[in-house]
Design a protein around this motif. Structure first.
Motif, short mmCIF file in Angstrom:
data_model
loop_
_atom_site.label_atom_id
_atom_site.label_comp_id
_atom_site.label_asym_id
_atom_site.label_seq_id
_atom_site.Cartn_x
_atom_site.Cartn_y
_atom_site.Cartn_z
N LYS A 67 -9.40 3.99 9.13
CA LYS A 67 -9.88 2.68 9.55
C LYS A 67 -11.13 2.32 8.77
CE LYS A 67 -11.12 -0.02 13.66
NZ LYS A 67 -11.31 0.01 15.13
N LEU A 68 -11.17 1.08 8.27
CA LEU A 68 -12.31 0.58 7.53
C LEU A 68 -12.97 -0.53 8.33
CD1 LEU A 68 -10.64 0.20 3.99
CD2 LEU A 68 -11.70 2.23 4.98
N ASP A 69 -14.19 -0.35 8.73
CA ASP A 69 -14.90 -1.37 9.50
C ASP A 69 -15.48 -2.43 8.58
OD1 ASP A 69 -14.40 -0.27 12.00
OD2 ASP A 69 -16.11 1.08 11.87
N GLY A 70 -15.28 -3.69 8.93
CA GLY A 70 -15.87 -4.79 8.19
C GLY A 70 -15.21 -5.08 6.86
N VAL A 71 -14.05 -4.54 6.62
CA VAL A 71 -13.33 -4.78 5.37
C VAL A 71 -12.08 -5.60 5.68
CG1 VAL A 71 -12.10 -3.74 3.44
CG2 VAL A 71 -14.18 -2.67 4.31
N ASN A 72 -12.00 -6.78 5.14
CA ASN A 72 -10.86 -7.66 5.40
C ASN A 72 -10.13 -7.96 4.10
OD1 ASN A 72 -11.35 -8.02 8.25
ND2 ASN A 72 -13.07 -9.34 7.70
N LEU A 73 -9.22 -7.09 3.77
CA LEU A 73 -8.39 -7.26 2.58
C LEU A 73 -6.95 -7.41 3.00
CD1 LEU A 73 -9.97 -4.52 0.26
CD2 LEU A 73 -10.32 -6.99 0.13
N ASP A 74 -6.21 -8.22 2.26
CA ASP A 74 -4.82 -8.49 2.62
C ASP A 74 -3.97 -7.23 2.46
OD1 ASP A 74 -5.34 -11.14 3.16
OD2 ASP A 74 -4.92 -11.79 1.10
N PRO A 75 -3.11 -6.95 3.44
CA PRO A 75 -2.21 -5.80 3.31
C PRO A 75 -1.12 -6.07 2.29
CG PRO A 75 -1.74 -7.02 5.32
CD PRO A 75 -2.97 -7.65 4.73
N VAL A 76 -0.46 -5.02 1.85
CA VAL A 76 0.64 -5.16 0.90
C VAL A 76 1.85 -5.76 1.59
CG1 VAL A 76 -0.14 -3.22 -0.51
CG2 VAL A 76 1.46 -2.81 1.37
N GLU A 77 2.75 -6.31 0.79
CA GLU A 77 4.02 -6.83 1.31
C GLU A 77 5.04 -5.70 1.30
OE1 GLU A 77 7.57 -9.99 0.10
OE2 GLU A 77 5.69 -9.94 -1.03
N SER A 78 5.51 -5.30 2.47
CA SER A 78 6.41 -4.15 2.54
C SER A 78 7.87 -4.58 2.60
CB SER A 78 6.08 -3.28 3.76
OG SER A 78 6.26 -4.01 4.96
N GLY A 79 8.74 -3.70 2.13
CA GLY A 79 10.17 -3.94 2.15
C GLY A 79 10.90 -2.79 2.82
N ASP A 80 12.21 -2.83 2.78
CA ASP A 80 13.05 -1.83 3.45
C ASP A 80 13.53 -0.81 2.43
OD1 ASP A 80 14.83 -0.35 4.93
OD2 ASP A 80 15.90 -2.07 5.75
N ALA A 81 13.02 0.42 2.52
CA ALA A 81 13.38 1.47 1.56
C ALA A 81 14.85 1.82 1.62
CB ALA A 81 12.53 2.71 1.82
N ARG A 82 15.53 1.48 2.72
CA ARG A 82 16.96 1.79 2.82
C ARG A 82 17.80 0.97 1.84
NH1 ARG A 82 17.54 0.88 9.17
NH2 ARG A 82 16.47 -1.01 8.43
N SER A 83 17.19 -0.08 1.25
CA SER A 83 17.92 -0.89 0.27
C SER A 83 17.92 -0.25 -1.11
CB SER A 83 17.28 -2.28 0.18
OG SER A 83 15.96 -2.21 -0.34
N LEU A 84 17.11 0.79 -1.32
CA LEU A 84 17.03 1.43 -2.63
C LEU A 84 18.26 2.28 -2.89
CD1 LEU A 84 13.29 2.55 -2.59
CD2 LEU A 84 14.28 0.67 -3.93
N LYS A 85 18.65 2.34 -4.16
CA LYS A 85 19.77 3.17 -4.59
C LYS A 85 19.36 3.98 -5.80
CE LYS A 85 23.25 -0.18 -3.03
NZ LYS A 85 24.39 -1.05 -3.44
N ALA A 86 20.05 5.08 -6.02
CA ALA A 86 19.79 5.90 -7.20
C ALA A 86 19.94 5.04 -8.46
CB ALA A 86 20.75 7.08 -7.25
N GLY A 87 18.94 5.10 -9.33
CA GLY A 87 18.97 4.31 -10.55
C GLY A 87 18.15 3.04 -10.49
#
Length: 301
Positions: A79-99
Protein backbone atom coordinates in the motif's frame (compact mmCIF):
# COMPACT_ATOMS: atom_id res chain seq x y z
CA UNK A 1 8.66 -0.61 -38.48
CA UNK A 2 4.96 -0.44 -37.62
CA UNK A 3 5.24 -3.49 -35.33
CA UNK A 4 8.28 -1.97 -33.64
CA UNK A 5 6.46 1.31 -33.02
CA UNK A 6 3.40 -0.49 -31.69
CA UNK A 7 5.48 -2.51 -29.23
CA UNK A 8 7.32 0.59 -28.07
CA UNK A 9 3.96 2.30 -27.54
CA UNK A 10 2.72 -0.61 -25.41
CA UNK A 11 5.88 -0.53 -23.29
CA UNK A 12 5.52 3.22 -22.75
CA UNK A 13 1.82 3.01 -21.88
CA UNK A 14 1.98 -0.02 -19.59
CA UNK A 15 5.25 1.20 -18.12
CA UNK A 16 3.40 4.09 -16.48
CA UNK A 17 1.89 1.51 -14.13
CA UNK A 18 5.11 -0.42 -13.42
CA UNK A 19 7.29 0.46 -10.44
CA UNK A 20 10.52 -0.74 -8.83
CA UNK A 21 10.15 -2.49 -5.48
CA UNK A 22 13.05 -2.32 -3.02
CA UNK A 23 12.46 -5.23 -0.67
CA UNK A 24 15.76 -7.08 -0.93
CA UNK A 25 19.47 -6.39 -1.30
CA UNK A 26 20.96 -5.25 -4.58
CA UNK A 27 18.63 -5.68 -7.56
CA UNK A 28 15.07 -4.43 -6.97
CA UNK A 29 12.11 -6.39 -8.25
CA UNK A 30 9.24 -4.95 -10.25
CA UNK A 31 5.68 -4.24 -9.23
CA UNK A 32 2.42 -3.24 -10.89
CA UNK A 33 -0.05 -0.57 -9.83
CA UNK A 34 -3.13 -2.79 -9.65
CA UNK A 35 -5.48 -0.38 -7.90
CA UNK A 36 -5.25 3.23 -6.76
CA UNK A 37 -2.51 3.24 -4.12
CA UNK A 38 -2.03 -0.55 -4.36
CA UNK A 39 1.00 -2.30 -5.86
CA UNK A 40 1.26 -6.04 -6.45
CA UNK A 41 4.58 -7.83 -6.80
CA UNK A 42 6.11 -11.31 -6.57
CA UNK A 43 6.14 -12.31 -2.90
CA UNK A 44 9.42 -14.23 -3.10
CA UNK A 45 11.32 -11.02 -3.93
CA UNK A 46 10.46 -9.41 -0.57
CA UNK A 47 13.11 -10.42 1.96
CA UNK A 48 11.78 -8.16 4.71
CA UNK A 49 8.42 -6.97 6.03
CA UNK A 50 9.44 -3.43 6.97
CA UNK A 51 11.46 -0.72 5.27
CA UNK A 52 10.10 -1.52 1.81
CA UNK A 53 10.28 1.31 -0.71
CA UNK A 54 8.87 1.80 -4.20
CA UNK A 55 10.33 3.92 -7.00
CA UNK A 56 7.55 5.47 -9.06
CA UNK A 57 7.46 6.30 -12.74
CA UNK A 58 8.39 9.94 -12.06
CA UNK A 59 11.55 8.91 -10.20
CA UNK A 60 10.25 9.50 -6.68
CA UNK A 61 10.96 6.82 -4.09
CA UNK A 62 8.26 6.43 -1.46
CA UNK A 63 7.63 4.17 1.52
CA UNK A 64 5.36 1.16 1.07
CA UNK A 65 3.45 -0.83 3.68
CA UNK A 66 3.24 -4.60 3.22
CA UNK A 67 -0.46 -5.47 3.43
CA UNK A 68 0.16 -9.20 3.14
CA UNK A 69 1.69 -11.93 1.07
CA UNK A 70 0.59 -15.32 -0.19
CA UNK A 71 3.46 -17.70 -0.87
CA UNK A 72 1.08 -20.22 -2.47
CA UNK A 73 0.49 -17.94 -5.46
CA UNK A 74 3.65 -15.81 -4.96
CA UNK A 75 1.65 -12.58 -4.65
CA UNK A 76 2.40 -9.72 -2.27
CA UNK A 77 0.34 -6.56 -1.88
CA UNK A 78 1.83 -3.18 -0.95
CA UNK A 79 0.00 0.00 0.00
CA UNK A 80 1.24 3.45 -0.97
CA UNK A 81 -0.16 6.36 1.04
CA UNK A 82 -0.79 9.60 -0.82
CA UNK A 83 0.10 8.19 -4.23
CA UNK A 84 -2.63 8.44 -6.85
CA UNK A 85 -1.48 6.81 -10.05
CA UNK A 86 -3.73 5.13 -12.58
CA UNK A 87 -3.79 1.32 -12.39
CA UNK A 88 -2.95 -0.80 -15.42
CA UNK A 89 -5.64 -2.09 -17.76
CA UNK A 90 -5.97 -5.80 -17.08
CA UNK A 91 -7.18 -8.56 -19.39
CA UNK A 92 -8.10 -12.23 -19.19
CA UNK A 93 -5.03 -14.49 -19.27
CA UNK A 94 -7.25 -17.42 -20.26
CA UNK A 95 -7.41 -15.88 -23.76
CA UNK A 96 -3.68 -16.46 -24.29
CA UNK A 97 -2.48 -19.33 -26.45
CA UNK A 98 0.91 -20.87 -27.11
CA UNK A 99 2.69 -18.72 -29.69
CA UNK A 100 0.95 -15.46 -28.82
CA UNK A 101 3.29 -12.48 -28.66
CA UNK A 102 3.89 -11.04 -25.21
CA UNK A 103 5.86 -8.26 -23.53
CA UNK A 104 7.27 -8.44 -20.02
CA UNK A 105 7.59 -4.86 -18.79
CA UNK A 106 9.76 -4.22 -15.75
CA UNK A 107 11.55 -1.47 -13.86
CA UNK A 108 14.46 -3.72 -13.06
CA UNK A 109 17.16 -1.10 -12.44
CA UNK A 110 15.02 1.01 -10.14
CA UNK A 111 14.51 3.89 -12.59
CA UNK A 112 14.07 3.25 -16.33
CA UNK A 113 11.69 0.82 -17.98
CA UNK A 114 12.98 -2.48 -19.35
CA UNK A 115 11.14 -4.81 -21.71
CA UNK A 116 11.53 -8.39 -22.88
CA UNK A 117 9.74 -9.49 -26.04
CA UNK A 118 8.82 -13.12 -26.63
CA UNK A 119 6.02 -15.60 -27.04
CA UNK A 120 3.77 -17.59 -24.74
CA UNK A 121 5.38 -21.01 -24.40
CA UNK A 122 2.29 -22.92 -23.29
CA UNK A 123 -1.06 -22.58 -21.60
CA UNK A 124 -3.46 -24.74 -19.63
CA UNK A 125 -6.43 -24.69 -17.30
CA UNK A 126 -6.46 -23.99 -13.56
CA UNK A 127 -3.15 -25.02 -12.02
CA UNK A 128 -2.10 -25.71 -8.44
CA UNK A 129 1.41 -24.59 -7.58
CA UNK A 130 3.89 -26.71 -5.66
CA UNK A 131 3.29 -24.32 -2.75
CA UNK A 132 -0.42 -25.12 -2.63
CA UNK A 133 -1.83 -21.99 -4.30
CA UNK A 134 -4.36 -22.10 -7.10
CA UNK A 135 -3.75 -20.15 -10.33
CA UNK A 136 -6.81 -19.61 -12.51
CA UNK A 137 -4.81 -20.59 -15.60
CA UNK A 138 -1.37 -21.92 -16.39
CA UNK A 139 0.53 -19.49 -18.62
CA UNK A 140 4.14 -20.42 -19.29
CA UNK A 141 6.68 -18.11 -20.91
CA UNK A 142 9.08 -19.44 -23.51
CA UNK A 143 12.12 -18.91 -21.30
CA UNK A 144 13.43 -17.65 -17.99
CA UNK A 145 13.13 -14.16 -16.58
CA UNK A 146 15.91 -11.60 -16.42
CA UNK A 147 16.96 -10.34 -12.96
CA UNK A 148 14.41 -7.86 -11.66
CA UNK A 149 11.61 -9.11 -13.92
CA UNK A 150 9.75 -11.03 -11.20
CA UNK A 151 6.72 -8.87 -10.44
CA UNK A 152 6.81 -7.34 -13.94
CA UNK A 153 3.67 -6.76 -15.98
CA UNK A 154 2.98 -9.25 -18.79
CA UNK A 155 1.16 -7.50 -21.62
CA UNK A 156 -0.38 -8.98 -24.74
CA UNK A 157 -0.11 -7.52 -28.25
CA UNK A 158 -3.02 -5.15 -27.51
CA UNK A 159 -1.35 -3.73 -24.42
CA UNK A 160 -3.62 -5.35 -21.85
CA UNK A 161 -1.88 -6.65 -18.73
CA UNK A 162 -2.55 -10.38 -18.46
CA UNK A 163 -0.90 -10.73 -15.05
CA UNK A 164 2.47 -10.48 -13.35
CA UNK A 165 5.59 -12.56 -13.94
CA UNK A 166 7.36 -14.80 -11.46
CA UNK A 167 10.38 -17.09 -11.55
CA UNK A 168 9.48 -18.84 -8.27
CA UNK A 169 6.75 -21.27 -9.34
CA UNK A 170 8.61 -23.33 -11.97
CA UNK A 171 12.17 -24.22 -12.85
CA UNK A 172 13.75 -23.05 -16.08
CA UNK A 173 10.98 -20.76 -17.28
CA UNK A 174 8.80 -17.92 -16.11
CA UNK A 175 5.17 -18.24 -15.10
CA UNK A 176 2.47 -15.59 -15.43
CA UNK A 177 0.24 -15.16 -12.39
CA UNK A 178 -3.08 -14.43 -14.17
CA UNK A 179 -4.87 -11.17 -13.51
CA UNK A 180 -7.91 -13.06 -12.17
CA UNK A 181 -5.69 -14.70 -9.57
CA UNK A 182 -4.01 -11.40 -8.72
CA UNK A 183 -7.41 -9.76 -8.22
CA UNK A 184 -8.77 -12.59 -6.05
CA UNK A 185 -5.69 -12.80 -3.83
CA UNK A 186 -5.37 -9.02 -3.58
CA UNK A 187 -8.98 -8.78 -2.38
CA UNK A 188 -8.37 -11.37 0.35
CA UNK A 189 -5.07 -9.86 1.45
CA UNK A 190 -6.63 -6.41 1.70
CA UNK A 191 -9.50 -7.84 3.73
CA UNK A 192 -7.54 -9.88 6.27
CA UNK A 193 -3.81 -9.78 5.51
CA UNK A 194 -3.49 -13.44 4.52
CA UNK A 195 -5.06 -16.13 2.35
CA UNK A 196 -6.91 -18.87 4.24
CA UNK A 197 -6.22 -22.51 3.39
CA UNK A 198 -7.25 -25.70 5.08
CA UNK A 199 -4.81 -27.48 7.38
CA UNK A 200 -4.50 -31.00 8.73
CA UNK A 201 -1.06 -30.73 10.28
CA UNK A 202 0.50 -33.66 8.44
CA UNK A 203 3.70 -34.13 6.49
CA UNK A 204 3.37 -36.77 3.78
CA UNK A 205 5.11 -38.52 0.92
CA UNK A 206 3.57 -40.40 -1.98
CA UNK A 207 3.80 -44.20 -1.89
CA UNK A 208 2.63 -47.09 -4.03
CA UNK A 209 0.28 -49.50 -2.26
CA UNK A 210 1.43 -53.11 -2.05
CA UNK A 211 -0.24 -55.74 -4.20
CA UNK A 212 -1.42 -57.47 -1.01
CA UNK A 213 -3.16 -54.29 0.19
CA UNK A 214 -4.76 -53.75 -3.22
CA UNK A 215 -6.15 -57.31 -3.33
CA UNK A 216 -7.36 -57.14 0.28
CA UNK A 217 -8.96 -53.69 0.33
CA UNK A 218 -9.67 -52.89 -3.33
CA UNK A 219 -8.86 -49.15 -2.94
CA UNK A 220 -9.87 -46.62 -5.59
CA UNK A 221 -6.21 -45.98 -6.45
CA UNK A 222 -2.92 -47.87 -6.25
CA UNK A 223 -1.23 -44.87 -4.60
CA UNK A 224 -1.58 -43.09 -1.28
CA UNK A 225 0.15 -40.62 1.05
CA UNK A 226 2.33 -41.92 3.85
CA UNK A 227 2.15 -39.77 7.00
CA UNK A 228 5.75 -39.10 8.05
CA UNK A 229 5.22 -36.20 10.45
CA UNK A 230 2.46 -34.68 12.57
CA UNK A 231 2.15 -31.14 13.89
CA UNK A 232 1.77 -31.34 17.71
CA UNK A 233 -1.83 -30.58 18.61
CA UNK A 234 -2.83 -30.28 14.94
CA UNK A 235 -6.19 -31.44 13.57
CA UNK A 236 -4.86 -34.78 12.35
CA UNK A 237 -3.14 -35.64 15.63
CA UNK A 238 -6.26 -34.70 17.58
CA UNK A 239 -8.30 -37.01 15.33
CA UNK A 240 -6.00 -39.94 16.06
CA UNK A 241 -3.96 -40.07 12.87
CA UNK A 242 -0.55 -41.71 13.48
CA UNK A 243 2.85 -41.50 11.82
CA UNK A 244 3.03 -44.48 9.46
CA UNK A 245 -0.62 -44.31 8.42
CA UNK A 246 -1.25 -44.24 4.68
CA UNK A 247 -4.02 -41.88 3.56
CA UNK A 248 -6.01 -43.38 0.68
CA UNK A 249 -9.31 -41.42 0.56
CA UNK A 250 -10.56 -37.96 1.52
CA UNK A 251 -14.35 -37.69 1.70
CA UNK A 252 -14.66 -40.71 -0.55
CA UNK A 253 -12.28 -39.38 -3.21
CA UNK A 254 -8.85 -40.89 -3.94
CA UNK A 255 -5.89 -39.41 -2.07
CA UNK A 256 -3.13 -40.25 -4.54
CA UNK A 257 -0.84 -37.26 -4.27
CA UNK A 258 -0.36 -33.80 -2.80
CA UNK A 259 -2.65 -32.24 -5.39
CA UNK A 260 -5.55 -34.37 -4.12
CA UNK A 261 -4.75 -33.27 -0.57
CA UNK A 262 -4.55 -29.59 -1.52
CA UNK A 263 -7.85 -29.85 -3.43
CA UNK A 264 -9.58 -31.20 -0.31
CA UNK A 265 -8.14 -28.37 1.79
CA UNK A 266 -9.49 -25.29 0.01
CA UNK A 267 -10.55 -22.24 2.01
CA UNK A 268 -14.15 -23.54 2.09
CA UNK A 269 -13.04 -26.64 3.98
CA UNK A 270 -11.97 -24.77 7.14
CA UNK A 271 -14.11 -25.85 10.08
CA UNK A 272 -15.67 -28.71 8.14
CA UNK A 273 -15.47 -32.42 8.94
CA UNK A 274 -13.25 -34.34 6.54
CA UNK A 275 -13.68 -38.12 6.44
CA UNK A 276 -10.34 -39.87 5.98
CA UNK A 277 -9.81 -43.49 4.94
CA UNK A 278 -6.38 -44.84 5.77
CA UNK A 279 -4.36 -48.02 6.03
CA UNK A 280 -2.88 -48.83 9.44
CA UNK A 281 -1.10 -52.08 10.18
CA UNK A 282 -2.36 -53.62 6.96
CA UNK A 283 -6.01 -52.88 7.76
CA UNK A 284 -8.37 -50.21 6.46
CA UNK A 285 -9.49 -47.66 9.03
CA UNK A 286 -11.48 -44.42 8.98
CA UNK A 287 -11.60 -41.26 11.05
CA UNK A 288 -13.07 -37.74 10.83
CA UNK A 289 -10.91 -34.64 11.09
CA UNK A 290 -12.06 -31.07 11.63
CA UNK A 291 -10.08 -29.05 9.10
CA UNK A 292 -8.18 -26.15 10.65
CA UNK A 293 -6.77 -22.99 9.11
CA UNK A 294 -3.17 -23.39 8.03
CA UNK A 295 -0.71 -21.30 10.07
CA UNK A 296 1.01 -18.78 7.86
CA UNK A 297 4.50 -20.04 8.64
CA UNK A 298 4.05 -23.79 8.84
CA UNK A 299 5.39 -26.23 6.27
CA UNK A 300 2.86 -28.94 7.11
CA UNK A 301 -0.26 -29.16 4.94
Amino acid sequence: MELSDNLAGIVERVGRGVVAVHGRHRIPSSGVIWRQGIVVTAAHTLRRDDGIEVTLTDGRTVAAVLVGRDTGTDIAVLKLDGVNLDPVESGDARSLKAGHLALAIARADGSSISADFGVIGGTGGPWRTWRGGQLDALVRLDGGLHPGFSGAALADARGQVMGICTSALARGFGIVIPGMTVERVTEELLAKGHVSRGYLGVGTQQVNLSEAWIRKMNPSSSRGLLVNSLAPGGPAEQAGVLIGDVLIELDGKPCRDMDDLHTALGSGSIGQQLKIALIRGGERSECSVTVGERPQRNACR
